[in-house]
Motif scaffolding. Structure first.
Motif, PDB file in Angstrom:
ATOM      1  N   SER A 324      38.986  49.494  39.916  1.00  0.00           N
ATOM      2  CA  SER A 324      38.380  48.146  41.187  1.00  0.00           C
ATOM      3  C   SER A 324      40.135  47.924  41.116  1.00  0.00           C
ATOM      4  O   SER A 324      40.789  47.128  40.420  1.00  0.00           O
ATOM      5  N   SER A 325      40.164  46.856  42.336  1.00  0.00           N
ATOM      6  CA  SER A 325      40.911  46.028  42.986  1.00  0.00           C
ATOM      7  C   SER A 325      40.592  44.469  42.627  1.00  0.00           C
ATOM      8  O   SER A 325      39.932  44.111  42.458  1.00  0.00           O
ATOM      9  N   VAL A 326      41.790  43.633  42.193  1.00  0.00           N
ATOM     10  CA  VAL A 326      41.618  42.707  41.152  1.00  0.00           C
ATOM     11  C   VAL A 326      42.626  41.269  42.251  1.00  0.00           C
ATOM     12  O   VAL A 326      43.553  41.771  42.493  1.00  0.00           O
ATOM     13  N   GLY A 327      41.511  40.056  42.046  1.00  0.00           N
ATOM     14  CA  GLY A 327      42.393  39.134  43.066  1.00  0.00           C
ATOM     15  C   GLY A 327      42.285  37.826  41.814  1.00  0.00           C
ATOM     16  O   GLY A 327      41.215  38.070  40.114  1.00  0.00           O
ATOM     17  N   TYR A 328      43.064  36.917  41.607  1.00  0.00           N
ATOM     18  CA  TYR A 328      42.730  35.918  41.198  1.00  0.00           C
ATOM     19  C   TYR A 328      42.788  34.451  42.034  1.00  0.00           C
ATOM     20  O   TYR A 328      42.985  34.700  43.522  1.00  0.00           O
ATOM     21  N   PHE A 329      41.081  33.471  41.445  1.00  0.00           N
ATOM     22  CA  PHE A 329      41.451  32.158  42.260  1.00  0.00           C
ATOM     23  C   PHE A 329      41.376  31.251  41.382  1.00  0.00           C
ATOM     24  O   PHE A 329      40.658  31.040  40.103  1.00  0.00           O
ATOM     25  N   GLY A 330      42.351  30.422  41.462  1.00  0.00           N
ATOM     26  CA  GLY A 330      42.929  30.133  40.748  1.00  0.00           C
ATOM     27  C   GLY A 330      42.172  27.867  42.143  1.00  0.00           C
ATOM     28  O   GLY A 330      42.883  28.067  42.497  1.00  0.00           O
ATOM     29  N   ALA A 331      42.182  27.549  40.103  1.00  0.00           N
ATOM     30  CA  ALA A 331      42.086  26.021  40.969  1.00  0.00           C
ATOM     31  C   ALA A 331      43.150  24.402  39.645  1.00  0.00           C
ATOM     32  O   ALA A 331      42.631  25.078  38.862  1.00  0.00           O
ATOM     33  N   GLN A 348      49.849  44.945  40.262  1.00  0.00           N
ATOM     34  CA  GLN A 348      48.192  44.984  39.786  1.00  0.00           C
ATOM     35  C   GLN A 348      47.176  44.265  40.231  1.00  0.00           C
ATOM     36  O   GLN A 348      46.621  44.862  40.890  1.00  0.00           O
ATOM     37  N   ILE A 349      48.539  42.825  40.977  1.00  0.00           N
ATOM     38  CA  ILE A 349      47.157  42.063  41.318  1.00  0.00           C
ATOM     39  C   ILE A 349      46.804  41.697  42.919  1.00  0.00           C
ATOM     40  O   ILE A 349      48.072  41.969  43.269  1.00  0.00           O
ATOM     41  N   ARG A 350      45.942  42.222  43.866  1.00  0.00           N
ATOM     42  CA  ARG A 350      45.898  42.377  45.117  1.00  0.00           C
ATOM     43  C   ARG A 350      46.444  41.198  45.758  1.00  0.00           C
ATOM     44  O   ARG A 350      46.785  40.889  47.649  1.00  0.00           O
ATOM     45  N   ALA A 351      45.889  40.150  44.757  1.00  0.00           N
ATOM     46  CA  ALA A 351      45.436  38.834  45.910  1.00  0.00           C
ATOM     47  C   ALA A 351      45.397  37.690  45.214  1.00  0.00           C
ATOM     48  O   ALA A 351      44.865  38.098  43.861  1.00  0.00           O
ATOM     49  N   VAL A 352      46.074  36.628  46.057  1.00  0.00           N
ATOM     50  CA  VAL A 352      45.689  34.927  44.688  1.00  0.00           C
ATOM     51  C   VAL A 352      44.998  33.969  46.061  1.00  0.00           C
ATOM     52  O   VAL A 352      45.570  33.961  47.121  1.00  0.00           O
ATOM     53  N   VAL A 353      44.227  33.870  45.698  1.00  0.00           N
ATOM     54  CA  VAL A 353      44.014  32.603  46.598  1.00  0.00           C
ATOM     55  C   VAL A 353      43.974  30.869  45.393  1.00  0.00           C
ATOM     56  O   VAL A 353      43.573  30.866  44.443  1.00  0.00           O
ATOM     57  N   SER A 354      44.371  29.529  45.990  1.00  0.00           N
ATOM     58  CA  SER A 354      44.541  28.607  44.985  1.00  0.00           C
ATOM     59  C   SER A 354      43.239  27.632  46.038  1.00  0.00           C
ATOM     60  O   SER A 354      43.980  27.213  47.318  1.00  0.00           O
ATOM     61  N   ARG A 355      42.815  26.797  45.672  1.00  0.00           N
ATOM     62  CA  ARG A 355      42.414  25.657  45.889  1.00  0.00           C
ATOM     63  C   ARG A 355      42.459  24.474  45.229  1.00  0.00           C
ATOM     64  O   ARG A 355      42.449  24.881  43.789  1.00  0.00           O
ATOM     65  N   GLY A 356      43.011  23.881  46.110  1.00  0.00           N
ATOM     66  CA  GLY A 356      43.661  22.212  45.980  1.00  0.00           C
ATOM     67  C   GLY A 356      44.464  22.112  44.866  1.00  0.00           C
ATOM     68  O   GLY A 356      44.312  21.762  43.193  1.00  0.00           O
ATOM     69  N   GLY A 357      45.263  23.479  44.151  1.00  0.00           N
ATOM     70  CA  GLY A 357      45.952  24.052  42.783  1.00  0.00           C
ATOM     71  C   GLY A 357      47.462  23.693  43.211  1.00  0.00           C
ATOM     72  O   GLY A 357      48.130  22.745  43.380  1.00  0.00           O
ATOM     73  N   ARG A 358      47.839  23.867  41.772  1.00  0.00           N
ATOM     74  CA  ARG A 358      49.284  23.098  41.555  1.00  0.00           C
ATOM     75  C   ARG A 358      50.385  24.618  41.585  1.00  0.00           C
ATOM     76  O   ARG A 358      50.004  24.858  40.410  1.00  0.00           O
ATOM     77  N   PRO A 359      50.661  25.332  42.441  1.00  0.00           N
ATOM     78  CA  PRO A 359      51.246  26.409  42.217  1.00  0.00           C
ATOM     79  C   PRO A 359      52.288  26.056  42.236  1.00  0.00           C
ATOM     80  O   PRO A 359      53.420  27.141  41.222  1.00  0.00           O
ATOM     81  N   ASP A 360      52.680  25.010  42.161  1.00  0.00           N
ATOM     82  CA  ASP A 360      54.801  24.590  41.571  1.00  0.00           C
ATOM     83  C   ASP A 360      54.593  24.477  40.367  1.00  0.00           C
ATOM     84  O   ASP A 360      55.469  25.041  39.389  1.00  0.00           O
ATOM     85  N   LEU A 361      53.318  24.827  38.947  1.00  0.00           N
ATOM     86  CA  LEU A 361      53.240  25.227  37.554  1.00  0.00           C
ATOM     87  C   LEU A 361      53.742  26.293  37.488  1.00  0.00           C
ATOM     88  O   LEU A 361      54.328  26.199  36.705  1.00  0.00           O
ATOM     89  N   ALA A 362      54.173  27.560  38.102  1.00  0.00           N
ATOM     90  CA  ALA A 362      53.973  28.557  37.665  1.00  0.00           C
ATOM     91  C   ALA A 362      56.116  28.438  37.959  1.00  0.00           C
ATOM     92  O   ALA A 362      56.877  29.859  37.447  1.00  0.00           O
TER      93      ALA A 362
END
Length: 446
Positions: A324-331, A348-362
């Motif tokens: 299976s293709s794997v994606g991440y949904f992060g809030a 290995q990770i095909r897509a990421v979605v951030s909802r109201g997220g803090r991507p800056d923390l990466a």
């Protein structure tokens, strides 16, 4: 003056206004070309089929942008007597315009319907969508066509239309319009981006909508899995809930934010929409109840990312999901963990979605993410918008920032969480399910 970002934004807003039609046997009909991108969004919001009604404006010979009438499929024809009463047009000029437009209409019908049959409208609700109404000629003809094809109810849905013109329209049973200026000079003035829609884009959207519709019934008949699971990681045994269609071509792993987990109503809502689109979902508790008591763990992005990696490895070890293709949904903070883990796991990770997220923390790991990433933020969540924009400057993967109008951080306002779920679904379908079309193909490398 633009009040809509573009046709996609206008279509999403129309979809929210028409949400009461979900499950009521509606067919969404876009008017090519400009109405189809909006109709695609409305069809997604209603879980309804998408089709077109092909119409052509009859422009005044010496002022082509001004419609003196319109023609459509099945020989439909109408003249705007109000325009003709003030502008003198010779009969031979009118016939010449009609003949030219009829040839163009026939060409478009052949292209847009190549390999496709028209949806049966008999006894159904026809939702006719265009990007705006100035004179109303094409909309009137489209409504008449739908009526002749047996529609039980005809609804005209547009983002903007002249109030004066709408007051004279009797063809639709109902009109849904988001803005009704008294004097409308040009529809394009109400969009910040009113770029032309190409024939190829219309064909692509029709294909994508057909594929989306094809997946829905097969998912409903699925004999896949729906069960609670336990996933071993180095520090703890993670609790989760796994839903898999059969086959499980793509699985979305959820990384929750502060104070939530696999029982989060918001995450469960998004997961349900992904499931209807044929995607598997894995809802997780990334922290144990005891660990949650220590507030510092919520912001321990490295810890949360390790546990996402453990869950991804676990999926890869199972027979049902090994391919299976794997994606991440992060809030919220979970978005930072999702991007951190995506950077560690590469392709290995095909897509990421951030909802109201803090991507800056990466942090610096943002530059290592290769998975196409969609950042969804509420338009009223001003501080988080800025953090997302700052994160974009560090990202090298295909990415896009979408603002959900009127939403605050938790997307508690009516319709806003639903709009975020539609955006996420489109993104994951594009990147996790093979051979699917969608707007995500337009993501830019920023």
């Amino acid at each position: 003056m633009g009040i809509f970002e573009d046709r996609v934004d206008a279509g999403r807003q129309l979809g929210l206004r028409l949400a009461h039609l979900r499950g009521r046997d509606a067919v969404v009909l876009g008017l090519p070309r400009g109405g189809v991108p909006l109709a695609f969004e409305v069809a997604a919001a209603l879980d309804a089929p998408l089709d077109v009604i092909v119409v052509r404006k009859l422009g005044v010979p010496f002022q082509p942008e001004l419609a003196m009438g319109a023609i459509g499929e099945d020989g439909a024809y109408a003249l705007d007597q109000r325009v003709l009463s003030v502008i003198s047009v010779k009969q031979e000029d009118l016939r010449a315009v009609e003949q030219r437009e009829r040839r163009l209409l026939d060409d478009r019908v052949a292209r847009f319907r190549a390999g496709r049959t028209r949806f049966d409208l008999n006894g159904r609700i026809a939702v006719i969508v265009d990007d705006g109404i100035a004179t109303g000629s094409t909309a009137r003809v489209a409504c008449s066509i739908a009526r002749k094809r047996g529609a039980a109810r005809v609804i005209l849905a547009v983002p903007v239309a002249s109030a004066e013109v709408l007051a004279t329209m009797t063809e639709p049973d109902d009109v849904v319009c988001l803005a009704t200026p008294r004097h409308l000079t040009a529809v394009g003035h109400y969009y910040r981006d009113f770029s032309p829609t190409a024939d190829d884009e219309v064909v692509r959207l029709l294909h994508a909508a057909a594929e989306r519709l094809h997946r829905a019934p097969s998912t409903a008949r699925s004999n896949g899995l729906d069960e609670d699971v336990q996933i071993p990681s180095e520090e703890a045994l993670l609790q989760g809930h796994l839903h898999l269609p059969e086959p499980a071509a793509g699985v979305v792993v959820f990384a929750h934010g502060s104070g939530s987990g696999r029982h989060s109503p918001r995450n469960q809502f998004v997961a349900s929409r992904l499931q209807r689109a044929g995607l598997g979902t894995l809802l997780l508790d990334l922290l144990s109840p005891g660990e949650e008591l220590n507030r510092a763990n919520v912001f321990n992005i490295e810890l949360l990312a390790r546990r996402l990696t453990a869950a991804t490895d676990w999926l890869g070890s199972r027979q049902e999901t090994t391919s299976s293709s794997v994606g991440y949904f992060g809030a919220s903070t979970g978005a930072g963990a999702a991007l951190w883990a995506a950077a560690e796991q590469g392709a290995q990770i095909r897509a990421v979605v951030s909802r109201g997220g803090r991507p800056d923390l990466a942090g610096a790991r943002l530059a290592l993410v290769r998975a196409p990433t969609l950042l969804i933020v509420g338009s009223a969540d001003h501080g988080v918008i800025e953090l997302n924009r700052q994160a974009q400057t560090l990202m090298r993967c295909p990415n896009r920032l979408d603002l959900v109008q009127g939403a605050t951080h938790l997307f508690e306002e009516p319709g806003t969480l639903e709009e975020a779920a539609i955006l996420a679904t489109d993104w994951f379908v594009q990147y996790l399910l093979p051979g699917q079309g969608g707007r995500a193909a337009e993501a830019s490398d920023e």
